[in-house]
Design an enzyme around this catalytic site. Structure first.
Site, PDB file in Angstrom:
ATOM      1  N   LYS A 103       0.865  -1.185   0.000  1.00  0.00           N
ATOM      2  CA  LYS A 103       0.000   0.000   0.000  1.00  0.00           C
ATOM      3  C   LYS A 103       0.891   1.220   0.000  1.00  0.00           C
ATOM      4  O   LYS A 103       1.849   1.302   0.769  1.00  0.00           O
ATOM      5  CB  LYS A 103      -0.864  -0.014   1.275  1.00  0.00           C
ATOM      6  CG  LYS A 103      -1.799   1.160   1.396  1.00  0.00           C
ATOM      7  CD  LYS A 103      -3.138   0.850   0.747  1.00  0.00           C
ATOM      8  CE  LYS A 103      -3.933   2.106   0.444  1.00  0.00           C
ATOM      9  NZ  LYS A 103      -3.644   2.733  -0.864  1.00  0.00           N
TER      10      LYS A 103
ATOM     11  N   GLN B 113       7.330   3.914   3.832  1.00  0.00           N
ATOM     12  CA  GLN B 113       5.918   3.520   3.871  1.00  0.00           C
ATOM     13  C   GLN B 113       5.707   2.245   4.698  1.00  0.00           C
ATOM     14  O   GLN B 113       4.682   2.091   5.359  1.00  0.00           O
ATOM     15  CB  GLN B 113       5.441   3.301   2.430  1.00  0.00           C
ATOM     16  CG  GLN B 113       3.948   3.245   2.257  1.00  0.00           C
ATOM     17  CD  GLN B 113       3.303   4.627   2.185  1.00  0.00           C
ATOM     18  OE1 GLN B 113       3.806   5.496   1.505  1.00  0.00           O
ATOM     19  NE2 GLN B 113       2.204   4.811   2.886  1.00  0.00           N
TER      20      GLN B 113
ATOM     21  N   LYS C 194       5.632   3.319   8.331  1.00  0.00           N
ATOM     22  CA  LYS C 194       4.466   4.191   8.530  1.00  0.00           C
ATOM     23  C   LYS C 194       3.190   3.360   8.586  1.00  0.00           C
ATOM     24  O   LYS C 194       2.351   3.518   9.474  1.00  0.00           O
ATOM     25  CB  LYS C 194       4.395   5.185   7.363  1.00  0.00           C
ATOM     26  CG  LYS C 194       3.230   6.139   7.427  1.00  0.00           C
ATOM     27  CD  LYS C 194       3.046   6.925   6.142  1.00  0.00           C
ATOM     28  CE  LYS C 194       4.313   7.621   5.709  1.00  0.00           C
ATOM     29  NZ  LYS C 194       4.076   8.607   4.637  1.00  0.00           N
TER      30      LYS C 194
ATOM     31  N   LYS D 231       5.353   1.830  -3.211  1.00  0.00           N
ATOM     32  CA  LYS D 231       5.269   3.188  -3.761  1.00  0.00           C
ATOM     33  C   LYS D 231       5.541   3.092  -5.254  1.00  0.00           C
ATOM     34  O   LYS D 231       6.242   2.188  -5.704  1.00  0.00           O
ATOM     35  CB  LYS D 231       6.317   4.088  -3.107  1.00  0.00           C
ATOM     36  CG  LYS D 231       6.033   5.568  -3.233  1.00  0.00           C
ATOM     37  CD  LYS D 231       5.121   6.078  -2.139  1.00  0.00           C
ATOM     38  CE  LYS D 231       4.700   7.503  -2.397  1.00  0.00           C
ATOM     39  NZ  LYS D 231       4.008   8.101  -1.255  1.00  0.00           N
TER      40      LYS D 231
ATOM     41  N   GLY E 237      -2.830   8.242  -4.224  1.00  0.00           N
ATOM     42  CA  GLY E 237      -2.205   9.441  -4.788  1.00  0.00           C
ATOM     43  C   GLY E 237      -0.960   9.851  -4.025  1.00  0.00           C
ATOM     44  O   GLY E 237      -0.643   9.322  -2.971  1.00  0.00           O
ATOM     45  N   ASP E 238      -0.235  10.775  -4.603  1.00  0.00           N
ATOM     46  CA  ASP E 238       0.903  11.442  -3.953  1.00  0.00           C
ATOM     47  C   ASP E 238       1.125  12.714  -4.779  1.00  0.00           C
ATOM     48  O   ASP E 238       0.192  13.175  -5.444  1.00  0.00           O
ATOM     49  CB  ASP E 238       2.143  10.525  -3.944  1.00  0.00           C
ATOM     50  CG  ASP E 238       3.285  11.058  -3.068  1.00  0.00           C
ATOM     51  OD1 ASP E 238       3.181  10.976  -1.839  1.00  0.00           O
ATOM     52  OD2 ASP E 238       4.277  11.580  -3.610  1.00  0.00           O
TER      53      ASP E 238
ATOM     54  N   THR F 206      -4.423  13.447   5.333  1.00  0.00           N
ATOM     55  CA  THR F 206      -2.998  13.634   5.632  1.00  0.00           C
ATOM     56  C   THR F 206      -2.792  14.944   6.390  1.00  0.00           C
ATOM     57  O   THR F 206      -2.114  14.982   7.427  1.00  0.00           O
ATOM     58  CB  THR F 206      -2.162  13.606   4.342  1.00  0.00           C
ATOM     59  OG1 THR F 206      -2.502  12.431   3.607  1.00  0.00           O
ATOM     60  CG2 THR F 206      -0.685  13.600   4.646  1.00  0.00           C
TER      61      THR F 206
ATOM     62  N   ASN G  54      -2.408  19.104  -1.855  1.00  0.00           N
ATOM     63  CA  ASN G  54      -3.380  18.428  -0.986  1.00  0.00           C
ATOM     64  C   ASN G  54      -3.017  18.547   0.495  1.00  0.00           C
ATOM     65  O   ASN G  54      -3.844  18.955   1.321  1.00  0.00           O
ATOM     66  CB  ASN G  54      -3.469  16.952  -1.417  1.00  0.00           C
ATOM     67  CG  ASN G  54      -4.279  16.131  -0.458  1.00  0.00           C
ATOM     68  OD1 ASN G  54      -3.753  15.596   0.511  1.00  0.00           O
ATOM     69  ND2 ASN G  54      -5.576  16.051  -0.682  1.00  0.00           N
TER      70      ASN G  54
ATOM     71  N   SER H 138      -6.802   5.730   3.906  1.00  0.00           N
ATOM     72  CA  SER H 138      -6.824   4.821   2.752  1.00  0.00           C
ATOM     73  C   SER H 138      -7.166   3.412   3.225  1.00  0.00           C
ATOM     74  O   SER H 138      -7.928   2.686   2.573  1.00  0.00           O
ATOM     75  CB  SER H 138      -5.460   4.802   2.049  1.00  0.00           C
ATOM     76  OG  SER H 138      -5.357   5.841   1.118  1.00  0.00           O
TER      77      SER H 138
HETATM   78  P1  NDP Z   1       0.542  17.783  -4.340  1.00  0.00           P
HETATM   79  O1  NDP Z   1       1.002  17.423  -5.693  1.00  0.00           O
HETATM   80  O2  NDP Z   1      -0.914  17.982  -4.080  1.00  0.00           O
HETATM   81  O3  NDP Z   1       1.302  19.108  -3.854  1.00  0.00           O
HETATM   82  C1  NDP Z   1       2.691  19.154  -3.798  1.00  0.00           C
HETATM   83  C2  NDP Z   1       3.107  20.565  -3.435  1.00  0.00           C
HETATM   84  O4  NDP Z   1       4.513  20.597  -3.198  1.00  0.00           O
HETATM   85  C3  NDP Z   1       2.856  21.555  -4.548  1.00  0.00           C
HETATM   86  O5  NDP Z   1       2.629  22.813  -3.989  1.00  0.00           O
HETATM   87  C4  NDP Z   1       4.181  21.515  -5.313  1.00  0.00           C
HETATM   88  O6  NDP Z   1       4.446  22.681  -6.076  1.00  0.00           O
HETATM   89  C5  NDP Z   1       5.172  21.396  -4.181  1.00  0.00           C
HETATM   90  N1  NDP Z   1       6.379  20.713  -4.662  1.00  0.00           N
HETATM   91  C6  NDP Z   1       6.456  19.472  -5.208  1.00  0.00           C
HETATM   92  N2  NDP Z   1       7.714  19.187  -5.550  1.00  0.00           N
HETATM   93  C7  NDP Z   1       8.430  20.274  -5.231  1.00  0.00           C
HETATM   94  C8  NDP Z   1       9.799  20.599  -5.333  1.00  0.00           C
HETATM   95  N3  NDP Z   1      10.691  19.715  -5.857  1.00  0.00           N
HETATM   96  N4  NDP Z   1      10.205  21.809  -4.882  1.00  0.00           N
HETATM   97  C9  NDP Z   1       9.311  22.692  -4.349  1.00  0.00           C
HETATM   98  N5  NDP Z   1       7.994  22.444  -4.221  1.00  0.00           N
HETATM   99  C10 NDP Z   1       7.575  21.259  -4.658  1.00  0.00           C
HETATM  100  O7  NDP Z   1       1.164  16.658  -3.370  1.00  0.00           O
HETATM  101  P2  NDP Z   1       0.738  16.282  -1.876  1.00  0.00           P
HETATM  102  O8  NDP Z   1       0.256  17.481  -1.150  1.00  0.00           O
HETATM  103  O9  NDP Z   1      -0.127  15.091  -1.946  1.00  0.00           O
HETATM  104  O10 NDP Z   1       2.139  15.798  -1.287  1.00  0.00           O
HETATM  105  C11 NDP Z   1       3.031  16.670  -0.584  1.00  0.00           C
HETATM  106  C12 NDP Z   1       3.968  15.847   0.282  1.00  0.00           C
HETATM  107  O11 NDP Z   1       3.200  15.087   1.218  1.00  0.00           O
HETATM  108  C13 NDP Z   1       4.839  14.827  -0.461  1.00  0.00           C
HETATM  109  O12 NDP Z   1       6.082  14.711   0.208  1.00  0.00           O
HETATM  110  C14 NDP Z   1       4.050  13.541  -0.297  1.00  0.00           C
HETATM  111  O13 NDP Z   1       4.877  12.396  -0.430  1.00  0.00           O
HETATM  112  C15 NDP Z   1       3.559  13.708   1.125  1.00  0.00           C
HETATM  113  N6  NDP Z   1       2.405  12.887   1.495  1.00  0.00           N
HETATM  114  C16 NDP Z   1       1.223  12.947   0.797  1.00  0.00           C
HETATM  115  C17 NDP Z   1       0.153  12.166   1.177  1.00  0.00           C
HETATM  116  C18 NDP Z   1      -1.179  12.275   0.516  1.00  0.00           C
HETATM  117  O14 NDP Z   1      -2.123  11.662   1.027  1.00  0.00           O
HETATM  118  N7  NDP Z   1      -1.346  13.026  -0.559  1.00  0.00           N
HETATM  119  C19 NDP Z   1       0.272  11.180   2.275  1.00  0.00           C
HETATM  120  C20 NDP Z   1       1.521  11.263   3.011  1.00  0.00           C
HETATM  121  C21 NDP Z   1       2.543  12.072   2.599  1.00  0.00           C
HETATM  122  P3  NDP Z   1       4.289  22.630  -7.682  1.00  0.00           P
HETATM  123  O15 NDP Z   1       2.824  22.561  -7.920  1.00  0.00           O
HETATM  124  O16 NDP Z   1       4.933  23.875  -8.159  1.00  0.00           O
HETATM  125  O17 NDP Z   1       5.027  21.393  -8.126  1.00  0.00           O
END
Ligand code: NDP
Length: 453
Positions: free
Chosen positions: A90, A111, A114, A126, A165-166, A209, A240, A385
């Site tokens: 997962k 993961q 976690k 992943k 998603g991620d 999250t 997100n 999830s």
């Molecule tokens: P989204 O795609 O919804 O948002 C990601 C955000 O981070 C955007 O604002 C993006 O900006 C920014 N970002 C991504 N890559 C970079 C980078 N290299 N440098 C600067 N900014 C960056 O993703 P999530 O919110 O889902 O995920 C964010 C984090 O949370 C990740 O580390 C993910 O692994 C972690 N996470 C997510 C979960 C989930 O349920 N969604 C669960 C647990 C952890 P831009 O749009 O400009 O790329």
């Protein structure tokens, strides 16, 4: 580091060249587990940790698709099935140009621990692709997702591997992926989580999250008889996790003054209220625009463009009590960590995965602030999830309150596990060691029971 740990780390580096994020994630866990390995020679003899580091299976594949101009494009797809000792694999799918095997192996490795902490029966995996959804039309994203699933479908299933998603994979992408899976298999099953509500999704999954990370920060503060009310928070990202972290912080009376994306960050000293957050959600989820537009719309805010040559991120250099890194890995380095401390931050809850470099983590630990690593703080996403999988199996849906109550209970129990385990192993107050050890023990015991597989 003990002789056993350093020998293992040398082997990991040699066997997995050019995967620095994977080395970083593994090294942290090996350091935390040194004391466990000393007390449990049976784990060493059965090479439990060595086996945890080697993925059970890695799938890499070509993803060809045609863009709107009729040109053929080729991306690379991956799924890392890391460990299935306590349940089906997962973990999320990430679509971002920076995606490579090493990054997905670090994420899959984290993961495993976690998912173990959530108390639910889920193994770790992943996947993703170096495809960049930014600037692509809906039709291009659909064609890419269909091509991606045309290979992935034969490796996953509701009892085998359940992606979610991620970064770069939200409701739109999950919809296209699910549609293609259903078409190929002729089966309507809970093979993905993060589905929309009217076709098998769970209430609170989009929020989980971010909400969970804030619940975890509140749990940490409660150990000092404090709450989030009246506190100022720095949040990075605007996707997100950042959006729902901000929403819950507002609800609990905190003030959020920053958000970012890869082009830079906004600082709004008046705070991001409900109206401003609604603007961000529309900007990012519907119009798919840049965070700089926030400063164009709201005069109280300033936008600072990202500058990779600066060696630090000025977002982390504002007065606050709390920080919620919610963008990506290694977004807080040692200088940023020191800036946070100098500005009065004493609560750091990681919404993103491994957002702090190893040097940055050491500063937080030395300063004895309330620091929660991502594998504990952001586990609410995968926990809900897991609850989505449970509802799919029952063919039934819980109410918003039922799911949110379960999420709170899970975040409370993860916090408890970190605290009691860190006490038990003489690391009181160290949530990194608490999370790594508690997550590992459950997986290790399951692997011992199941023999050499
Ligand atoms: P989204 O795609 O919804 O948002 C990601 C955000 O981070 C955007 O604002 C993006 O900006 C920014 N970002 C991504 N890559 C970079 C980078 N290299 N440098 C600067 N900014 C960056 O993703 P999530 O919110 O889902 O995920 C964010 C984090 O949370 C990740 O580390 C993910 O692994 C972690 N996470 C997510 C979960 C989930 O349920 N969604 C669960 C647990 C952890 P831009 O749009 O400009 O790329």
């Amino acid at each position: 580091m003990s002789q056993y740990s350093s020998a293992l780390m040398t082997e990991v580096t040699a066997r997995n060249p050019a995967q620095p994020e994977f080395h970083q994630a593994v090294e942290e866990v090996i350091e935390s587990l040194a004391i466990v390995m000393e007390k449990h020679p049976e784990y060493r003899a059965a090479k439990i940790l060595d086996r945890c580091i080697e993925p059970e299976r890695v799938i890499m594949f070509r993803v060809p698709w045609t863009d709107d101009q009729g040109e053929v494009q080729i991306n690379r797809g991956f799924r890392v099935e890391m460990n299935s000792a306590i349940g089906p694999y997962k973990g999320g799918l990430r679509f971002h140009p920076s995606v490579n095997l090493g990054i997905l192996k670090f994420l899959a490795f984290e993961q495993v621990f976690k998912n173990s902490l959530t108390t639910l029966p889920m193994g770790g995996g992943k996947g993703g692709s170096d495809f960049d959804p930014k600037g692509k039309s809906d039709n291009e994203v659909m064609r890419f997702c269909q091509s991606f699933m045309t290979e992935l479908f034969r490796h996953i299933g509701p009892n085998t591997d359940v992606p979610a998603g991620d970064i770069g994979v939200g409701g739109r992408e999950i919809g296209f992926l699910f549609g293609q899976y259903k078409r190929l298999r002729n089966e309507f099953t809970g093979v993905l989580t993060g589905k929309a509500l009217n076709w098998g999704g769970s209430l609170i999954r989009p929020e989980a999250t971010g909400y969970g990370t804030v619940y975890f920060a509140a749990e940490m503060l409660s150990t000092r008889n404090e709450t989030l009310e009246g506190k100022t928070a720095l949040v990075s990202g605007s996707g997100n996790v950042a959006q729902y972290t901000t929403e819950k912080l507002l609800e609990l009376g905190a003030k959020v003054v920053t958000l970012s994306d890869s082009s830079g960050y906004i600082y709004d000293p008046e705070g991001i209220n409900q109206e401003k957050l609604a603007f961000v959600m529309d900007l990012k989820n519907v119009r798919r625009g840049r965070i700089s537009e926030y400063a164009d719309r709201f005069g109280s805010a300033t936008f600072t463009a990202a500058d990779a040559s600066a060696g630090h991120n000025p977002l982390w250099d504002h007065k606050a009590e709390c920080a919620f890194p919610s963008a990506t890995q290694n977004e807080i380095n040692d200088k940023d960590a020191q800036n946070l401390i100098n500005n009065g931050v004493y609560v750091v809850a990681e919404g993103a995965n491994m957002p702090t470099t190893a040097d940055g983590v050491n500063i937080f630990l030395q300063e004895k602030i309330l620091y929660a690593p991502g594998k504990a703080a952001n586990a609410g996403g995968v926990a809900v999830s897991g609850l989505e999988m449970a509802q799919n199996s029952m063919r039934y849906s819980w109410t918003r309150k039922e799911v949110d109550d379960r999420l709170r209970v899970i975040m409370h129990s993860i916090h408890e596990a970190c605290v009691t385990t860190s006490h038990r192993f003489d690391r009181a107050g160290n949530y990194v060691d608490g999370a790594n050890i508690a997550g590992f023990l459950k997986v290790a015991d399951a692997m011992m029971d199941q023999g050499i597989v």
